[in-house]
Design an enzyme around this catalytic site. Structure first.
Site: not given
Length: 267
Positions: A11, A14-15, A100, A126, A157-158, A161, A168
């Site tokens: 938690a 980012r996600m 995920g 994803n 991606h950023h 990562k 994906t």
């Protein structure tokens, strides 16, 4: 009707933050636990304030056992390091889990398959609704264009990562291989130096890591006469969080088994 109680593992990331934001506005689900790694500097903070929304009263905690006990469904967006421990804990409790987490090995994925024989699991590289449509459209295009088009995949991606190519992009590769009846021997990862003329069955994977790009994936089909591009560009991590929460709501009340986002979305 009472809301579905959801515990979020990872938690603090980012996600995780995006999922807390989505749950703060959900009419069907509610956050009941927010798990972070041992020693996290933000442990003890209110999960809502940490995520940029109103106070939830749910504190960030490393107490996984307590979180599982209070939850109807778990959502895991932690790391591949803690993944096995989280999956084992879900199995022990009999709780459904949405996975995920990225960067998982083939061994990890086999553990998911085995565990799904005992509890319900949604596993997808994803969770975005749009990306899962990308998977489906790529499957359709690949079956039609299989023998006449060159295929390339680009993953952007950023800069933070860790895994490359992304989960994906690797799933897109699997869609292409199955749809075009090819194998991993037909896949190359980037190009450097001198190459012979491109093999007709070659599938090339390319990766860029830069800036703060949330996530972009494009599948290219080239023939001498035309080019087809199927692309998805995420503008906000909330799109993945919305899908993850949708997956958790789908799992509630389901029997054991391994599900994906196609099942969740009915496509």
């Amino acid at each position: 009707m009472s809301k579905i109680k959801i515990g979020v593992i990872g938690a603090g990331g980012r996600m995780g933050k995006a999922i807390v934001q989505v749950l703060s506005q959900s009419k069907k689900s509610e956050l009941v636990a927010a798990v972070v790694r041992d020693g996290a500097v933000y442990s003890g903070f209110d999960s809502g304030i940490h995520s940029g929304v109103k106070e939830t009263g749910i504190l960030l905690s490393s107490d996984l056992e307590s979180a599982i006990g209070s939850s109807d469904v778990l959502i895991d967006f932690s790391t591949h390091i803690s993944f096995e421990n989280n999956l084992t804990a879900a199995l022990k409790s009999g709780k459904p889990i949405v996975i995920g987490t990225t960067g998982l090995t083939d061994s990890d994925k086999n553990k998911i398959i085995e565990t799904s024989k005992e509890i319900p699991i949604v596993f997808s590289p994803n969770m975005s609704v749009g990306v899962n449509l990308l998977f489906k459209l790529t499957e359709i295009a690949a079956k039609v264009l299989a023998n006449d088009f060159d295929v390339e995949v680009l993953d952007i991606h950023h800069r933070h990562k860790k895994d490359s190519p992304s989960g994906t992009a690797m799933y897109l590769k699997e869609v292409l291989l199955q749809s075009m009846k090819r194998t991993d021997n037909n896949v190359i990862y980037g190009r450097h130096g001198m190459y012979p003329e491109r093999d007709q069955k070659e599938i090339a994977m390319h990766t860029m890591r830069a800036g703060e790009v949330v996530g972009e994936h494009t599948v290219y089909f080239f023939s001498p006469e035309e080019r087809i591009e199927i692309a998805h560009k995420a503008q906000d991590r909330k799109t993945f969080a919305l899908g993850a929460v949708k997956a958790a709501e789908f799992l509630h009340g389901k029997s054991k088994g391994l599900y994906n986002m196609f099942d969740v979305l009915g496509i």
